[in-house]
Design a protein around this motif. Structure first.
Motif, PDB file in Angstrom:
ATOM      1  N   GLN A   1       0.827  -1.204   0.000  1.00  0.00           N
ATOM      2  CA  GLN A   1       0.000   0.000   0.000  1.00  0.00           C
ATOM      3  C   GLN A   1       0.857   1.248   0.000  1.00  0.00           C
TER       4      GLN A   1
ATOM      5  N   ALA B   1       2.353   1.435  -3.373  1.00  0.00           N
ATOM      6  CA  ALA B   1       1.345   1.897  -4.324  1.00  0.00           C
ATOM      7  C   ALA B   1       1.183   3.408  -4.220  1.00  0.00           C
ATOM      8  N   ALA B   2       1.144   3.913  -2.997  1.00  0.00           N
ATOM      9  CA  ALA B   2       0.970   5.357  -2.806  1.00  0.00           C
ATOM     10  C   ALA B   2       2.115   6.122  -3.466  1.00  0.00           C
TER      11      ALA B   2
ATOM     12  N   THR C   1       4.917  11.346   2.655  1.00  0.00           N
ATOM     13  CA  THR C   1       3.479  11.522   2.468  1.00  0.00           C
ATOM     14  C   THR C   1       2.772  10.166   2.523  1.00  0.00           C
TER      15      THR C   1
ATOM     16  N   ARG D   1      -0.121   9.610   5.090  1.00  0.00           N
ATOM     17  CA  ARG D   1      -1.497   9.524   4.602  1.00  0.00           C
ATOM     18  C   ARG D   1      -2.029   8.098   4.559  1.00  0.00           C
ATOM     19  N   ILE D   2      -1.144   7.122   4.358  1.00  0.00           N
ATOM     20  CA  ILE D   2      -1.611   5.753   4.126  1.00  0.00           C
ATOM     21  C   ILE D   2      -1.243   4.821   5.275  1.00  0.00           C
TER      22      ILE D   2
ATOM     23  N   PRO E   1      -2.612   6.159   9.279  1.00  0.00           N
ATOM     24  CA  PRO E   1      -4.042   5.980   9.587  1.00  0.00           C
ATOM     25  C   PRO E   1      -4.409   4.513   9.816  1.00  0.00           C
ATOM     26  N   GLN E   2      -3.675   3.599   9.153  1.00  0.00           N
ATOM     27  CA  GLN E   2      -4.051   2.195   9.280  1.00  0.00           C
ATOM     28  C   GLN E   2      -3.482   1.523  10.508  1.00  0.00           C
TER      29      GLN E   2
ATOM     30  N   PHE F   1      10.541   1.147  -8.007  1.00  0.00           N
ATOM     31  CA  PHE F   1      10.565   0.650  -6.631  1.00  0.00           C
ATOM     32  C   PHE F   1      11.883  -0.042  -6.309  1.00  0.00           C
TER      33      PHE F   1
ATOM     34  N   MET G   1       0.128   1.756 -11.785  1.00  0.00           N
ATOM     35  CA  MET G   1       0.393   0.344 -11.558  1.00  0.00           C
ATOM     36  C   MET G   1      -0.769  -0.306 -10.817  1.00  0.00           C
TER      37      MET G   1
ATOM     38  N   PHE H   1      -1.525  -3.556  -8.587  1.00  0.00           N
ATOM     39  CA  PHE H   1      -0.821  -4.595  -7.856  1.00  0.00           C
ATOM     40  C   PHE H   1      -1.631  -5.888  -7.835  1.00  0.00           C
TER      41      PHE H   1
ATOM     42  N   ALA I   1      -3.825  -3.488  -3.544  1.00  0.00           N
ATOM     43  CA  ALA I   1      -3.265  -2.440  -2.676  1.00  0.00           C
ATOM     44  C   ALA I   1      -4.163  -1.205  -2.615  1.00  0.00           C
ATOM     45  N   LEU I   2      -5.467  -1.418  -2.514  1.00  0.00           N
ATOM     46  CA  LEU I   2      -6.371  -0.290  -2.288  1.00  0.00           C
ATOM     47  C   LEU I   2      -6.184   0.191  -0.857  1.00  0.00           C
ATOM     48  N   PHE I   3      -6.463   1.473  -0.619  1.00  0.00           N
ATOM     49  CA  PHE I   3      -6.300   2.008   0.731  1.00  0.00           C
ATOM     50  C   PHE I   3      -7.598   1.778   1.497  1.00  0.00           C
TER      51      PHE I   3
ATOM     52  N   HIS J   1      -8.727   2.614   4.355  1.00  0.00           N
ATOM     53  CA  HIS J   1      -9.320   3.655   5.195  1.00  0.00           C
ATOM     54  C   HIS J   1      -9.887   4.785   4.356  1.00  0.00           C
TER      55      HIS J   1
ATOM     56  N   PHE K   1      -6.699   9.942  -5.031  1.00  0.00           N
ATOM     57  CA  PHE K   1      -5.384  10.069  -4.383  1.00  0.00           C
ATOM     58  C   PHE K   1      -4.265  10.525  -5.336  1.00  0.00           C
TER      59      PHE K   1
ATOM     60  N   MET L   1      -2.140  14.114  -5.122  1.00  0.00           N
ATOM     61  CA  MET L   1      -0.682  14.172  -5.053  1.00  0.00           C
ATOM     62  C   MET L   1      -0.128  15.097  -6.135  1.00  0.00           C
TER      63      MET L   1
ATOM     64  N   ARG M   1      -7.819   3.811 -10.476  1.00  0.00           N
ATOM     65  CA  ARG M   1      -6.839   4.621  -9.766  1.00  0.00           C
ATOM     66  C   ARG M   1      -5.532   4.708 -10.552  1.00  0.00           C
TER      67      ARG M   1
END
Lengths: 272, 359
Positions: A171, A174-175, A184, A188-189, A192-193, B57, B84, B86, B90-92, B94, B103, B107, B151
């Motif tokens: 995650q 991904a962000a 960030t 942000r990701i 919070p989790q 990455f 990308m 995954f 890899a969804l958020f 929250h 998102f 950014m 996304r």
């Protein structure tokens, strides 16, 4: 056949009852001292005794009336909050380092972070005293906060490494792929989790500091934190004020835990 | 950079080692604008490492990654403008579906209002317009997949990377998602790199396939080239079913080790040969055939398995080679184990494997 079946049932029931009894005995064994403190705190007499001969709220009044008690409480809160902030901030970075990036040194680092829990507190206190006396931090509330922060660190690191190990690192990746910087992405990701764990870690840290006596005795000089004040009180006066203080501390812990549980439940509802 | 042959992605001589393990050894890869390229390989082949280097990455030990002509080897993932998807989406969790899709726009400092509009449009394009206010966990696997896709494309990336996105879906859903992604990709003209270990998926979706094994690209070409003209045993066996014969070539003939003789369509000097199971015909009638037009053998049925649309037979040639045959399943032409049949295969279907390296 029938007899055998009823015999099995009978034995099973006995086992069940025994299990319940054992659980309750353990529970009471752990809880009784806490419960006994409550009537003592409402004692009308001048000595710690159980059961009290008469009842009053005079020891609560004593606590609120004496500046030395209030000052000690405020100092303890102050030390506790600062120690919590420092230990959670440092512990979070520690946990990040342990769970990712530092593949080779992670396990070693984890052991180091747990060291303050293993070293006897008297040894730790003496060494802190000799170090801080050179730095002019003895008799300074910030010195206690700093020493406490290190004592709190293991709890923070344990809770946060567990939480970060469970967290799906993809995650954060991904962000970043979506345009966020590492910072960030964490803010942000990731944060919070793992917020429930951060809150638990902060709570554990605060309680550890708020309750700590040995380091405070060495480092506090003329003034004192609440545990030190309680210790002095029991040595010099043995009056039930400390019972009243204990009851209020227990209430505070229960309250904070209830709030935490509520917050976490709200979070779990959204996440899982 | 020439316009006629503009590569969106240009990967040059990429190497990567982890400790003593060589994950990638000199990878070269060019992906043209609008192309759908698949990296096909087993797990541990290096395809994921390559994807992570392209995405930013991971950094390569040496080599160069350029995107639209600009050197991006050392650029952060955020600078690369790559979308990308995954494997686990890899969804958020929250954030709501809409916030997830917003998102990448946030950014990029796009105003909340414009971002919300664009995110809604992206959700519409994957048929999830009405789900914006839900949380990811309230959606099915296929829907989560679409959110991840929305996304990844909402900020109009120069390149879309898909890392085994369908592996968690059941077969039927997977097939419909494959079609949908392919349609979306070609209608938006998205340059796409797709990673999979599923050769069928690769054949269905790709403009070109790069077969990866042991940290190197074994072969790169259109699905038909890869399927009909594999250059090595490893590619032949990885993509589709195959019968491999070892032996000696002699002009337009190939002598298998067992002594079986095959006529070829063209002279070769390869000592391995491939015959796809569906290129072989079995029949009860013994029709005399011109050896220039067909290779004919006597073969005995060992066993068979009925797979619905076709039947797979295992047969043994008179010379001793065991061969697998895939025949259209016609109810009136089912052969019994033990039956002796005539096996024919056209010389053009006997394909020499040009690459001599056994992989």
């Amino acid at each position: 056949m029938l007899e055998r079946r009823s015999r099995t049932r009978f034995l099973r029931r006995i086992g069940n009852v025994a299990h319940h009894i054992f659980s309750w005995v353990t529970f009471l064994f752990l809880l009784t001292p806490l419960l006994i403190v409550i009537p003592i705190s409402f004692s009308g007499g001048s000595y710690l005794s159980f059961p009290p001969e008469s009842y009053s709220t005079r020891w609560y009044e004593t606590y609120f009336a004496q500046d030395s008690w209030i000052d000690a409480t405020i100092l303890s809160l102050q030390v506790g909050v600062v120690a919590t902030v420092i230990s959670v901030a440092v512990g979070f970075l520690f946990a990040l380092g342990i769970t990712r990036g530092l593949r080779k040194w992670g396990p070693a680092l984890e052991k180091v972070a747990l060291a303050p829990m293993i070293v006897p507190s008297i040894v730790y206190s003496v060494s802190m005293y000799s170090l801080f006396s050179r730095l002019g931090l003895v008799g300074n509330w910030f010195g206690i906060a700093l020493a406490h922060a290190i004592l709190c660190l293991p709890f923070v690191v344990i809770v946060l490494t567990a939480s970060l190990r469970e967290y799906d690192i993809d995650q954060e990746t991904a962000a970043m792929g979506l345009g966020a910087s590492r910072l960030t992405a964490i803010r942000r990701i990731t944060i919070p989790q793992i917020r429930p764990s951060l809150l638990s870690a902060a709570f554990l840290a605060f309680i550890t500091s708020f309750d700590e006596l040995v380091v405070a005795m060495f480092l506090s000089g003329t003034f004192g934190t609440l545990p030190k004040k309680m210790f002095d009180n029991i040595r010099l006066q043995i009056d039930p004020t400390i019972a009243a203080v204990s009851v209020m501390e227990i209430l505070m812990v229960i309250l904070v835990m209830a709030v935490l549980m509520r917050l976490n439940r709200a979070n779990v509802g959204r996440l899982s | 950079m020439t316009n006629e042959n503009q590569a969106v992605l240009d990967v040059q001589k990429i190497r990567k080692t982890y400790g003593r393990v060589e994950a990638l050894r000199e990878i070269d890869l060019r992906v043209a604008a609008g192309e759908f390229l698949t990296l096909l390989g087993a797990s541990g082949s290096g395809k994921t490492t390559l994807l992570r280097i392209i995405a930013g990455f991971e950094t390569p030990d040496s080599g160069r990654v350029s995107i639209r002509g600009a050197d991006m080897t050392w650029a952060s993932a955020a600078e690369r403008q790559i979308g990308m998807v995954f494997q686990n989406y890899a969804l958020f969790p929250h954030l709501t579906v809409l916030e997830n899709v917003m998102f990448p726009l946030e950014m990029r400092r796009i105003t909340r209002r414009a971002a919300a509009d664009r995110a809604r449009a992206a959700l519409d394009s994957v048929h999830l317009g009405v789900f914006g206010d839900r949380y990811p966990r309230q959606l099915s696997g296929g829907q989560q997949q679409r959110v991840a896709l929305a996304r990844a494309i909402v900020f109009e990336p120069s390149l879309l990377l898909l890392d085994e996105p369908f592996s968690a879906l059941d077969r039927r859903l997977r097939e419909s998602m494959q079609q949908e992604v392919k349609q979306l990709q070609s209608s938006l003209g998205l340059t796409t790199i797709f990673i999979t270990h599923d050769q069928e998926e690769a054949l269905v979706m790709s403009d070109r396939i790069a077969v990866i094994g042991g940290g190197a690209i074994r072969q790169i070409g259109t699905p038909a080239e890869i399927y009909y003209h594999p250059n090595s045993i490893s590619v032949a066996t990885f993509v589709g079913e195959s019968n491999i014969f070892e032996g000696a070539p002699k002009g337009r003939s190939f002598y298998a080790a067992s002594g079986a003789h095959f006529s070829l369509a063209a002279p070769t000097d390869c000592n391995r040969m491939l015959i796809r199971p569906e290129a072989i015909t079995l029949s009860r009638a013994s029709v005399p055939a011109d050896p220039r037009e067909a290779n004919v053998f006597a073969a005995q049925v060992l066993d068979r398995s009925f797979v619905g649309g076709f039947t797979v037979y295992r047969v043994r040639l008179a010379q001793g080679d065991e061969v697998s045959v895939r025949a259209i399943a016609r109810e009136d032409a089912i052969f019994q184990p033990g039956e002796t049949l005539q096996l024919t295969v056209a010389p053009a279907d006997c394909r020499p494997l040009t690459d001599r390296s056994a992989a």
